[in-house]
Scaffold this active site. Structure first.
Site, PDB file in Angstrom:
ATOM      1  N   ASP A   1       0.850  -1.200   0.000  1.00 20.60           N
ATOM      2  CA  ASP A   1       0.000   0.000   0.000  1.00 20.60           C
ATOM      3  C   ASP A   1       0.888   1.253   0.000  1.00 20.60           C
ATOM      4  OD1 ASP A   1      -2.278   1.583   0.139  1.00 20.60           O
ATOM      5  OD2 ASP A   1      -3.151   0.545   1.838  1.00 20.60           O
TER       6      ASP A   1
ATOM      7  N   CYS B   1      -3.961   4.928  -2.217  1.00 18.63           N
ATOM      8  CA  CYS B   1      -4.435   4.075  -3.310  1.00 18.63           C
ATOM      9  C   CYS B   1      -4.481   4.900  -4.596  1.00 18.63           C
ATOM     10  CB  CYS B   1      -5.829   3.542  -2.977  1.00 18.63           C
ATOM     11  SG  CYS B   1      -6.565   2.593  -4.310  1.00 18.63           S
TER      12      CYS B   1
HETATM   13  P1  HMG Z   1      -9.403  -5.604 -16.165  1.00 17.64           P
HETATM   14  O1  HMG Z   1      -8.786  -4.732 -17.202  1.00 17.64           O
HETATM   15  O2  HMG Z   1     -10.875  -5.496 -15.941  1.00 17.64           O
HETATM   16  O3  HMG Z   1      -9.016  -7.135 -16.358  1.00 17.64           O
HETATM   17  O4  HMG Z   1      -8.672  -5.334 -14.795  1.00 17.64           O
HETATM   18  P2  HMG Z   1      -9.065  -8.095 -17.575  1.00 17.64           P
HETATM   19  O5  HMG Z   1      -9.302  -9.454 -17.001  1.00 17.64           O
HETATM   20  O6  HMG Z   1      -9.994  -7.591 -18.655  1.00 17.64           O
HETATM   21  O7  HMG Z   1      -7.558  -8.032 -18.134  1.00 17.64           O
HETATM   22  C1  HMG Z   1      -7.033  -6.904 -18.798  1.00 17.64           C
HETATM   23  C2  HMG Z   1      -5.533  -7.045 -18.931  1.00 17.64           C
HETATM   24  O8  HMG Z   1      -4.914  -7.109 -17.645  1.00 17.64           O
HETATM   25  C3  HMG Z   1      -5.107  -8.338 -19.637  1.00 17.64           C
HETATM   26  O9  HMG Z   1      -3.878  -8.054 -20.289  1.00 17.64           O
HETATM   27  C4  HMG Z   1      -4.831  -9.269 -18.487  1.00 17.64           C
HETATM   28  O10 HMG Z   1      -3.955 -10.297 -18.821  1.00 17.64           O
HETATM   29  C5  HMG Z   1      -4.206  -8.328 -17.478  1.00 17.64           C
HETATM   30  P3  HMG Z   1      -3.823  -7.722 -21.872  1.00 17.64           P
HETATM   31  O11 HMG Z   1      -4.474  -8.918 -22.527  1.00 17.64           O
HETATM   32  O12 HMG Z   1      -4.592  -6.437 -22.067  1.00 17.64           O
HETATM   33  O13 HMG Z   1      -2.341  -7.582 -22.126  1.00 17.64           O
HETATM   34  N1  HMG Z   1      -4.406  -8.788 -16.090  1.00 17.64           N
HETATM   35  C6  HMG Z   1      -3.433  -9.008 -15.208  1.00 17.64           C
HETATM   36  N2  HMG Z   1      -2.087  -8.896 -15.302  1.00 17.64           N
HETATM   37  C7  HMG Z   1      -1.374  -9.228 -14.220  1.00 17.64           C
HETATM   38  N3  HMG Z   1      -1.919  -9.641 -13.040  1.00 17.64           N
HETATM   39  C8  HMG Z   1      -3.246  -9.748 -12.924  1.00 17.64           C
HETATM   40  C9  HMG Z   1      -4.057  -9.422 -14.048  1.00 17.64           C
HETATM   41  N4  HMG Z   1      -5.390  -9.425 -14.238  1.00 17.64           N
HETATM   42  C10 HMG Z   1      -5.590  -9.035 -15.493  1.00 17.64           C
HETATM   43  N5  HMG Z   1      -3.782 -10.151 -11.779  1.00 17.64           N
HETATM   44  C11 HMG Z   1      -7.920  -5.852 -12.583  1.00 17.64           C
HETATM   45  C12 HMG Z   1      -9.044  -5.975 -13.591  1.00 17.64           C
HETATM   46  C13 HMG Z   1      -8.456  -6.201 -11.216  1.00 17.64           C
HETATM   47  C14 HMG Z   1      -6.801  -6.794 -12.975  1.00 17.64           C
HETATM   48  C15 HMG Z   1      -7.401  -4.411 -12.625  1.00 17.64           C
HETATM   49  O14 HMG Z   1      -8.466  -3.571 -12.396  1.00 17.64           O
HETATM   50  C16 HMG Z   1      -6.315  -4.160 -11.628  1.00 17.64           C
HETATM   51  O15 HMG Z   1      -5.229  -4.725 -11.684  1.00 17.64           O
HETATM   52  N6  HMG Z   1      -6.574  -3.271 -10.708  1.00 17.64           N
HETATM   53  C17 HMG Z   1      -5.561  -2.935  -9.699  1.00 17.64           C
HETATM   54  C18 HMG Z   1      -6.201  -2.313  -8.574  1.00 17.64           C
HETATM   55  C19 HMG Z   1      -5.182  -2.063  -7.506  1.00 17.64           C
HETATM   56  O16 HMG Z   1      -4.139  -2.692  -7.405  1.00 17.64           O
HETATM   57  N7  HMG Z   1      -5.536  -1.075  -6.664  1.00 17.64           N
HETATM   58  C20 HMG Z   1      -4.708  -0.758  -5.549  1.00 17.64           C
HETATM   59  C21 HMG Z   1      -4.756  -1.814  -4.485  1.00 17.64           C
HETATM   60  S1  HMG Z   1      -6.268  -1.847  -3.570  1.00 17.64           S
HETATM   61  C22 HMG Z   1      -6.015  -0.714  -2.289  1.00 17.64           C
HETATM   62  O17 HMG Z   1      -5.017  -0.032  -2.262  1.00 17.64           O
HETATM   63  C23 HMG Z   1      -7.029  -0.673  -1.209  1.00 17.64           C
HETATM   64  C24 HMG Z   1      -6.570  -1.389   0.074  1.00 17.64           C
HETATM   65  O18 HMG Z   1      -5.351  -0.851   0.560  1.00 17.64           O
HETATM   66  C25 HMG Z   1      -7.633  -1.225   1.145  1.00 17.64           C
HETATM   67  C26 HMG Z   1      -8.074   0.228   1.283  1.00 17.64           C
HETATM   68  O19 HMG Z   1      -7.295   1.060   1.727  1.00 17.64           O
HETATM   69  O20 HMG Z   1      -9.183   0.482   0.823  1.00 17.64           O
HETATM   70  C27 HMG Z   1      -6.379  -2.894  -0.155  1.00 17.64           C
HETATM   71 MG    MG Z   2      -5.178   0.917   1.752  1.00 18.43          MG
END
Ligand code: HMG
Ligand code: MG
Length: 306
Positions: A16, A244
Site C-alpha cells: 500500500d 491508493c
Molecule cells: P481488467 O482490465 O478489468 O481485467 O482489470 P481483464 O481481465 O480484462 O484483463 C485486462 C488485462 O490485464 C489483460 O492483459 C490481463 O492479462 C491483465 P492484456 O491482454 O490487455 O495484455 N491482467 C493481469 N495482469 C497481471 N496480473 C493480474 C491481471 N489481471 C488481469 N492479476 C484488474 C481488472 C483487477 C486486474 C485491474 O483492475 C487491476 O489490476 N486493478 C488494480 C487495482 C489495484 O491494485 N488497486 C490498488 C490496491 S487496492 C487498495 O489499495 C485498497 C486497500 O489498501 C484497502 C483500502 O485502503 O481500501 C487494499
Molecule cells: Mg489501503
C-alpha cells in the site's frame, strides 16, 4: 474498559505504501525494506500485489520481490490477488516463495469497485470465489479487504448496512478474515465502531483488522475506538507511506511507528522494536528523498540524533 493486551500488526508499506509512488522503486529497495521490517519484529508483511502492471506499474516486479525476500521463520507474507490471474502469478513461483496469505479486495461502494477493479461488487465476488477456493485448497490463507467501508471518494457517505452486506458476501465465498478499510481516511471513531458492529454478524472480533488511512489525522483515534471494541489486528505503513492510486488525494496508512508508540505507551505489546522500526522508516524515506510521515518516527529520530 478492557483493552487487548497484545496487538498484531501487518505492515503494508511495501505494498500500500509504495504502490502509488510515481518514480519506480527498484525491487532491491523493496526487498531491503521487507528485511528491515522483519528485523524490527514485524510478524506479518504485505509484500506486493499481483495486479495488472498496466493499472499499477509499481507492483510489476511482484515475482522479483517475492523471490528476493530472505524469509524469516515465523513471519507471514501476504500479497493482493484480485483475480485468478493474480493468484496463478503468485503460485507460479517456487513453493518456498508463495505467500502465506492472499488478499481479495472488494469495496463497500459500487463506484469504487468500478474504479479500482473495473467491475461491480457482485461481479467482484464472482471473480473472488474461485480465487478463495483455490488458495484455501493450496493451504494459503485468505483475507478480504473491504475498501471504502467508512467513506468513498466518489459516493461520499457509506452507510453501515453496506459494510454488513459486503462482509456477508466475503463470508459466503470463504474469506477467513476481513480488513475494515478507511481508504480515504475520513472516518471518525463512532463511525468506526458502527462499522465494526456491522461486520460482527459475519466475522468475529478476532477476524477483523483495522486498516486506517490517516488523510484527516483520525487514524490513531479510530484505532483506539476499534481497540475499545476488542479489535487487535491492524495494518499500518512504515513512515506512513502510501495511498491508493484510485482514491485521489488520499494519503498513506497510519504510520507503523505512530501506532507502535501509542500501543506501547498503553502497555499493549506488539513484539516490535521501535528503534529498529524507525531505522526502517528512515531507510525508505531517505530513498524516496522526503521526510517521514511518522510524527513519532520524526520526533524520536531527532531526539536520538541530538
Ligand atoms: P481488467 O482490465 O478489468 O481485467 O482489470 P481483464 O481481465 O480484462 O484483463 C485486462 C488485462 O490485464 C489483460 O492483459 C490481463 O492479462 C491483465 P492484456 O491482454 O490487455 O495484455 N491482467 C493481469 N495482469 C497481471 N496480473 C493480474 C491481471 N489481471 C488481469 N492479476 C484488474 C481488472 C483487477 C486486474 C485491474 O483492475 C487491476 O489490476 N486493478 C488494480 C487495482 C489495484 O491494485 N488497486 C490498488 C490496491 S487496492 C487498495 O489499495 C485498497 C486497500 O489498501 C484497502 C483500502 O485502503 O481500501 C487494499
Ligand atoms: Mg489501503
Amino acid at each position: 474498559m478492557s483493552l487487548p493486551s497484545k496487538v498484531a500488526l501487518i505492515d503494508v508499506g511495501p505494498r500500500d505504501g509504495l504502490q502509488n509512488e510515481k518514480g519506480l522503486v527498484p525491487a532491491a529497495v523493496k526487498i531491503e525494506l521487507v528485511h528491515r521490517l522483519q528485523d524490527a519484529g514485524l510478524q506479518e508483511i504485505e509484500a506486493t500485489s499481483f495486479v495488472s502492471p498496466k493499472w499499477v506499474p509499481q507492483m510489476g516486479d511482484n515475482a522479483e520481490v517475492m523471490t528476493g525476500i530472505r524469509r524469516r521463520a515465523g513471519v507471514r507474507y501476504s500479497v493482493l490477488t484480485p483475480n485468478m490471474k493474480g493468484l496463478e502469478g503468485a503460485m507460479a513461483l517456487d513453493r518456498a516463495h508463495w505467500p502465506h496469505e492472499v488478499v481479495v479486495f472488494g469495496a463497500a461502494s459500487e463506484a469504487f469497485s468500478q474504479k479500482n477493479i473495473n467491475c461491480s461488487i457482485a461481479e467482484s465476488m464472482e471473480r473472488f470465489a474461485p480465487v478463495v477456493e483455490r488458495a484455501l485448497q493450496a493451504g494459503i490463507a485468505v483475507r478480504g479487504a473491504m475498501s471504502c467501508a467508512l467513506g468513498c471518494p466518489y459516493e461520499g457517505e457509506v452507510p453501515a448496512e453496506r459494510v454488513n452486506y459486503l462482509a456477508g458476501l466475503m463470508k459466503q465465498i470463504g474469506v477467513q478474515r476481513v480488513d475494515l478499510a478507511d481508504t480515504i481516511g475520513v472516518a471518525t471513531p463512532l463511525k468506526v465502531k458502527r462499522a465494526i458492529e456491522a461486520t460482527l454478524p459475519h466475522f468475529s472480533i478476532d477476524q477483523i483488522c483495522g486498516h486506517f488511512h490517516d488523510t484527516y489525522g483520525q487514524a490513531l483515534a479510530n484505532t483506539l475506538a476499534a481497540l475499545e471494541m476488542g479489535v487487535w489486528n491492524y495494518q499500518s505503513s512504515v513512515a506512513g507511506l502510501g495511498g491508493c492510486p484510485y482514491a485521489k488525494g488520499a494519503t498513506g496508512n497510519v504510520a507503523t511507528e505512530d501506532l507502535v508508540y501509542m500501543l506501547h505507551g498503553m502497555g499493549i505489546t506488539t513484539g516490535i522494536d521501535l528503534d529498529k522500526l524507525i531505522d526502517a522508516g528512515q531507510f525508505i524515506s531517505d530513498f524516496l528523498g522526503r521526510p517521514t510521515n511518522s510524527r513519532a518516527g520524526k520526533a524520536l529520530f531527532t531526539k536520538r540524533s541530538a
